[in-house]
Every structure is written in C-alpha cells, then in structure tokens.
Design a protein around this motif. Sequence first.
Motif, mmCIF file in Angstrom:
data_model
loop_
_atom_site.group_PDB
_atom_site.id
_atom_site.type_symbol
_atom_site.label_atom_id
_atom_site.label_comp_id
_atom_site.label_asym_id
_atom_site.label_seq_id
_atom_site.Cartn_x
_atom_site.Cartn_y
_atom_site.Cartn_z
ATOM 1 N N UNK A 269 23.476 -20.106 -11.290
ATOM 2 C CA UNK A 269 23.892 -21.225 -10.449
ATOM 3 C C UNK A 269 22.747 -22.195 -10.174
ATOM 4 N N UNK A 270 21.664 -22.044 -10.914
ATOM 5 C CA UNK A 270 20.479 -22.887 -10.700
ATOM 6 C C UNK A 270 20.076 -23.603 -11.990
ATOM 7 N N UNK A 271 21.055 -23.892 -12.833
ATOM 8 C CA UNK A 271 20.813 -24.512 -14.130
ATOM 9 C C UNK A 271 20.415 -25.984 -13.987
ATOM 10 N N UNK A 272 20.200 -26.645 -15.115
ATOM 11 C CA UNK A 272 19.721 -28.024 -15.116
ATOM 12 C C UNK A 272 20.718 -29.015 -14.531
ATOM 13 N N UNK A 273 21.965 -28.608 -14.395
ATOM 14 C CA UNK A 273 22.985 -29.509 -13.861
ATOM 15 C C UNK A 273 23.317 -29.220 -12.404
ATOM 16 N N UNK A 274 22.597 -28.279 -11.794
ATOM 17 C CA UNK A 274 22.781 -27.974 -10.376
ATOM 18 C C UNK A 274 22.084 -29.044 -9.533
ATOM 19 N N UNK A 275 22.297 -28.996 -8.233
ATOM 20 C CA UNK A 275 21.692 -29.967 -7.328
ATOM 21 C C UNK A 275 20.172 -29.884 -7.378
ATOM 22 N N UNK A 276 19.529 -31.002 -7.126
ATOM 23 C CA UNK A 276 18.071 -31.090 -7.198
ATOM 24 C C UNK A 276 17.388 -30.017 -6.359
ATOM 25 N N UNK A 277 17.915 -29.738 -5.186
ATOM 26 C CA UNK A 277 17.270 -28.811 -4.278
ATOM 27 C C UNK A 277 17.446 -27.346 -4.607
ATOM 28 N N UNK A 278 18.298 -27.041 -5.606
ATOM 29 C CA UNK A 278 18.544 -25.642 -5.950
ATOM 30 C C UNK A 278 18.243 -25.302 -7.405
ATOM 31 N N UNK A 279 18.164 -26.306 -8.261
ATOM 32 C CA UNK A 279 17.998 -26.021 -9.699
ATOM 33 C C UNK A 279 16.650 -25.392 -10.013
ATOM 34 N N UNK A 280 16.674 -24.500 -11.007
ATOM 35 C CA UNK A 280 15.459 -23.893 -11.537
ATOM 36 C C UNK A 280 14.977 -24.630 -12.783
ATOM 37 N N UNK A 296 11.127 -25.609 -13.303
ATOM 38 C CA UNK A 296 10.270 -26.219 -12.301
ATOM 39 C C UNK A 296 9.594 -25.089 -11.520
ATOM 40 N N UNK A 297 8.922 -25.425 -10.431
ATOM 41 C CA UNK A 297 8.224 -24.389 -9.657
ATOM 42 C C UNK A 297 9.198 -23.343 -9.123
ATOM 43 N N UNK A 298 10.377 -23.791 -8.690
ATOM 44 C CA UNK A 298 11.388 -22.859 -8.187
ATOM 45 C C UNK A 298 11.835 -21.906 -9.297
ATOM 46 N N UNK A 299 11.970 -22.439 -10.508
ATOM 47 C CA UNK A 299 12.379 -21.617 -11.637
ATOM 48 C C UNK A 299 11.346 -20.579 -12.009
ATOM 49 N N UNK A 300 10.070 -20.979 -12.041
ATOM 50 C CA UNK A 300 9.017 -20.017 -12.363
ATOM 51 C C UNK A 300 8.913 -18.951 -11.278
ATOM 52 N N UNK A 301 9.137 -19.340 -10.018
ATOM 53 C CA UNK A 301 9.142 -18.357 -8.930
ATOM 54 C C UNK A 301 10.294 -17.378 -9.108
ATOM 55 N N UNK A 302 11.466 -17.901 -9.478
ATOM 56 C CA UNK A 302 12.607 -17.024 -9.705
ATOM 57 C C UNK A 302 12.375 -16.076 -10.863
ATOM 58 N N UNK A 303 11.745 -16.555 -11.915
ATOM 59 C CA UNK A 303 11.437 -15.700 -13.059
ATOM 60 C C UNK A 303 10.420 -14.633 -12.662
ATOM 61 N N UNK A 304 9.433 -15.027 -11.857
ATOM 62 C CA UNK A 304 8.440 -14.060 -11.395
ATOM 63 C C UNK A 304 9.102 -12.968 -10.566
ATOM 64 N N UNK A 305 10.024 -13.357 -9.684
ATOM 65 C CA UNK A 305 10.720 -12.361 -8.868
ATOM 66 C C UNK A 305 11.521 -11.399 -9.739
ATOM 67 N N UNK A 306 12.121 -11.917 -10.806
ATOM 68 C CA UNK A 306 12.875 -11.053 -11.716
ATOM 69 C C UNK A 306 11.958 -10.049 -12.410
#
Length: 315
Positions: A269-280, A296-306
Amino acid sequence: MKTSVQAGVAGLLACGTLLTAVLVTRDGDDDSHSGIAYSAPSKGPYVALGDSYTAGPGITDPTGTPAGCDRSAGNYPALVAAELGLKGRDFRDVSCSGATTADLAGSQHTNDGTNSPQLRALSSTTRLVTVGIGGNDIDFSSMIKRCVAMGALYEMTGSGKYLHEDAPCEQNYVTGDSDAVREKIATTGERLTRVLTEVRRRAPEARVYVVSYPAILPADSADCGREMSLAPGDVTFLREKEQQLNSMLRQRASEAGAGYVDTYTPSADHNACAAKGTRWIEPLVPESPAAPVHPNARGERGMADAVLHTIKSAL
C-alpha cells in the motif's frame, strides 16, 4: 539499475534491482523500535551487496566510493547496521546503482569511477550478508522506459490506437506462449544460484539473506495514471513481472539455504502511486529525495525493518 534523477525517464529503475509474509513496518505493529534490542547474528562484519534499490540513490548525500554508485548513507544496509550496532570494519556496503549479477563477480564501470567486484568484500570472518539484485538482469529499466512512452501515446490517442487493447507495452514482450521477460527471469535465477554458491564459499560462516524488491505499482491499475503514465493493462503487466522476479528470488534463496526478506508485502500500500506522505517508492517525478521510481527514505526504512524482522525471527 542505472539511475540518475537528471536522466529522467531514461534512467528509470536503473537499480536493477531488482522479500516473509507479515513484516514489521512503520505503519503496522512495529516492534523494531519499541525497546526490543536486536542482536547481531554473531560477532563479525556485515556486507551488503546489491543494485540501486540497495544503494538508495538520491536519498541523502552520496557516501563511499566510487561516487558513480550513488550510495546513500540512509539506505537500508546502513540502517540495519546501525540497529545491530555494527560500524567501522564491521560494516561494508559495496552496493552500486546499475549493478547486475555479473557485477558482483566483476568490476562495474560507472559514470564516475569503477566499483570493484562486490564479492571481494566477503571473507571468512563475514557473519551477515544481504543480497539485493536481479532487476537489471531482466532489463526492468528498459521495460519501464518503453511502457511509459507507450502509455503517454495511449493517453493521447486513446486505446483505439492499439485495437482497443489497454496493455500496449505488454505486447512487445508477450506473444502467445512466448514470454521474453519470464525467460530472462529464469536465466537470472541461474545466475543468482551461482552468486549464492560463491557467497557461501567466500563467507561460509555468514547468515545470507536475499532481499526482494518492494511494491512499485498498485494492485488496482486504475490507481496509477498520472504518477506513472502507464496504460492500465501495463500497470498489471509490470506488477506481475515484479512479482515473478520476487518469486524467483525466494525460490533460489531457499534452494541455496539462504534466507529471504519479503519487502513486497509490507510495501503493497506504499507503492509509487500512493499518497506522497505514505509512499515508499517515488513516481516518475519524485516529490521526495530519491531517484525516479526508486525507494525514498521511508522506503529504505521499511526495507531495513523487513530485514531486521527476518533476522530476529531466525535467531
């Protein structure tokens, strides 16, 4: 895959690259920052191998050498190392934008310096390895570039230009029983198996994890028009190809006795077409620091958490 914000569409997804089911994310039940400490798999270095989805181009000022790898100090390997308390000689990030499986064993020439074979960073003392690779092997950046161009024409002329087909780009890759992308994924799988065999030879005591690609496109094709300029059917086509690539990564990791880090599920739910504030993943025109169609930074953080969740689950 080879990335550059200035290169625009021509450099899309030059990362190459290039996942478990319910993982810790910033938007879920995140226990990775709730006072539960992570422990390093064992005393010894962590080595990160991979392409631009690992390197994280454009997120922060580049770090490391060569500069042409566009490696960010805010990418998931750096975040994982920080959580595990690994620094200095205990952490080596040799990922490089544009890398293919061949660049793990051979030198990679960038537009600003040469990256040594990534596998050289491994040794008998290495205790943790992450591998994020494969997207460049299947030419995913070229697929995106072509599909975006055809999507723009689709929008201008209407589906009648393509005999009422809403997936004009897919027709360049799939004809009847022939699927050029599926064949490339299979070939990439064979290369990955050889890579993982060599990783094991060089770092026999290391825990090895193959890291998948996060969700780039949404499940509902209608939700991805303006951000990506893709015809609806091609959104589906590209999403399915990414899922097939990730499935191959999972299978080859299992066969090699390596772990598999699922970044796709928590990012759906955080793909490139999601809202700016939630996309990875940033869209064609990034609105947050990142290369086009890259984490973006949020995406790399999410990948790190995984990655951290998968490591913790294995201990």
